[in-house]
Write an enzyme that holds these catalytic residues in place. Structure first.
Site, PDB file in Angstrom:
ATOM      1  N   ASP A  31       0.865  -1.245  -0.058  1.00 20.65           N
ATOM      2  CA  ASP A  31       0.073  -0.048  -0.095  1.00 20.65           C
ATOM      3  C   ASP A  31       0.733   1.373   0.003  1.00 20.65           C
ATOM      4  O   ASP A  31       0.257   2.276  -0.365  1.00 20.65           O
ATOM      5  CB  ASP A  31      -1.045   0.090   1.230  1.00 20.65           C
ATOM      6  N   ASP A  38      -1.081  -6.053  -0.275  1.00 24.08           N
ATOM      7  CA  ASP A  38      -1.471  -5.598   0.971  1.00 24.08           C
ATOM      8  C   ASP A  38      -3.087  -5.176   1.101  1.00 24.08           C
ATOM      9  O   ASP A  38      -3.698  -4.737   0.305  1.00 24.08           O
ATOM     10  CB  ASP A  38      -0.867  -4.053   0.903  1.00 24.08           C
ATOM     11  N   LYS A  72      -1.149  -9.104   2.800  1.00 21.90           N
ATOM     12  CA  LYS A  72      -0.520  -8.868   3.865  1.00 21.90           C
ATOM     13  C   LYS A  72      -1.474  -7.949   4.712  1.00 21.90           C
ATOM     14  O   LYS A  72      -2.167  -7.246   4.222  1.00 21.90           O
ATOM     15  CB  LYS A  72       0.764  -8.134   3.545  1.00 21.90           C
ATOM     16  N   GLU A 109      -1.162  -5.488   8.378  1.00 22.24           N
ATOM     17  CA  GLU A 109      -0.394  -4.794   9.245  1.00 22.24           C
ATOM     18  C   GLU A 109      -0.868  -5.271  10.581  1.00 22.24           C
ATOM     19  O   GLU A 109      -2.110  -4.815  11.196  1.00 22.24           O
ATOM     20  CB  GLU A 109      -0.395  -3.256   8.946  1.00 22.24           C
ATOM     21  N   GLU A 113       9.375  -4.169  10.239  1.00 25.10           N
ATOM     22  CA  GLU A 113       9.861  -2.821   9.670  1.00 25.10           C
ATOM     23  C   GLU A 113      10.459  -2.173  10.780  1.00 25.10           C
ATOM     24  O   GLU A 113       9.573  -1.869  11.906  1.00 25.10           O
ATOM     25  CB  GLU A 113       8.548  -2.258   9.031  1.00 25.10           C
TER      26      GLU A 113
HETATM   27  O1  KIV Z   1       3.404  -1.035   1.641  1.00 25.93           O
HETATM   28  C1  KIV Z   1       4.506  -1.614   1.574  1.00 25.93           C
HETATM   29  O2  KIV Z   1       5.461  -1.175   0.474  1.00 25.93           O
HETATM   30  C2  KIV Z   1       5.210  -2.478   2.651  1.00 25.93           C
HETATM   31  C3  KIV Z   1       6.577  -2.699   2.656  1.00 25.93           C
HETATM   32  C4  KIV Z   1       7.454  -1.441   3.492  1.00 25.93           C
HETATM   33  C5  KIV Z   1       7.014  -3.945   3.441  1.00 25.93           C
HETATM   34  O3  KIV Z   1       4.378  -2.728   3.568  1.00 25.93           O
END
Ligand code: KIV
Length: 283
Positions: free
Chosen positions: A49, A88, A118, A120, A187
């Site tokens: 994202d 994401d 993914k 968070e 991260e």
């Molecule tokens: O959105 C993104 O690019 C990420 C990376 C920083 C892992 O989550």
């Protein structure tokens, strides 16, 4: 299985099996041509994202929508062949409850063809991760600096500087692992915390600003390519595309204004008719 459904792409098993082995090579991708260039070199492409900030010019990832993730996810799937592709889940698409998370994750997977999503993953998100994994959606966790929490954190800050923060990040990593995450992005944490997480969880950790102690590395691709003037401390710039793009645009502008572009070589002309009166098509 028919030929059409067989795939040469890496699978979730390939990614999980890399724990403790050769580091996993991961990059973000947002469009088809770039995905095609990155694909042969990467184990995993993340449609992050971060697209909101590095492509759409948003101040954070908070404004990113499902539609944006799906559109960019489709492009990356079209451009890539062998990398494992993760998309994401954007802010607001999974936090309410497990049902909301499943409906949106299923939509992302059906409409893009990606292999995983993914999340968070604050500790609360373990419920969502377990719910998705049980229903056939592989999930990558994301702990430490969580960009979607920028408004609570008051900026993009490295995590784990206090003992309480360290404990929380470790707890989040354990929660994601127990819930069934196949890998966890770590991260913006110091090396000793990244090493502790990597030692304690059984799935691969993918570091960004989290040292070489992780099982793999990921960078935001425009950072690695040097598209922007400023990059965070943890980025290594492997190219200088920002100045190269700017110089190319300046040279083009000078040529257009000076009437040297287009020249003869870039101009179509009508071929002269031959003895039969036919005009040969131009090469
Ligand atoms: O959105 C993104 O690019 C990420 C990376 C920083 C892992 O989550």
């Amino acid at each position: 299985m028919s030929k059409q459904t067989r795939t040469a792409r890496k699978t979730v098993k390939d990614i999980a099996a890399a724990k403790g082995g050769t580091p996993l090579v991961c990059l973000t991708a947002y469009d088809a041509p770039t995905a095609a260039l990155l694909d042969p070199h990467c184990d995993l492409l993340l449609v992050g994202d971060s697209v909101g900030m590095v492509v759409h010019g948003l101040p954070s990832t908070v404004g990113v929508t499902m539609e944006m993730m799906i559109l960019h996810g489709q492009a990356v799937m079209r451009g890539s062949e062998q990398a494992f592709v993760v998309v994401d889940m954007p802010f607001g698409s999974y936090e309410t409850n497990a049902d909301q998370a499943f409906l949106n994750a299923a939509r992302i997977m059906k409409e893009t063809g990606c292999q995983a999503v993914k999340i968070e993953s604050g500790a609360y998100a373990a419920t969502q991760i377990a719910h998705l994994v049980e229903r056939g959606v592989p999930v990558m966790g994301h702990v430490g600096l969580r960009p979607q929490a920028v408004n609570v954190d008051g900026g993009f800050r490295a995590k784990g500087r206090s003992q309480a923060e360290r404990d929380l990040v470790l707890k989040e990593a354990h929660a994601a692992e127990r819930a069934g995450a196949f890998a966890i992005v770590v991260e913006g944490v110091a090396e000793d915390l990244a090493a502790e997480i990597t030692r304690e969880v059984s799935c691969p950790t993918i570091g960004i600003g989290a040292s070489a102690a992780c099982d793999g590395q990921i960078l935001v691709t425009p950072d690695l390519l040097g598209v922007f003037e400023w990059t965070p401390k943890f980025v290594r710039r492997y190219a200088d595309l920002g100045p190269a793009i700017s110089e190319a645009a300046a040279a083009y502008a000078a040529d257009v204004r000076g009437r040297s572009f287009p020249g003869k070589a870039e101009t179509y002309s009508i071929a002269k008719p031959d003895s039969k009166g036919l005009r040969k098509p131009e090469p």
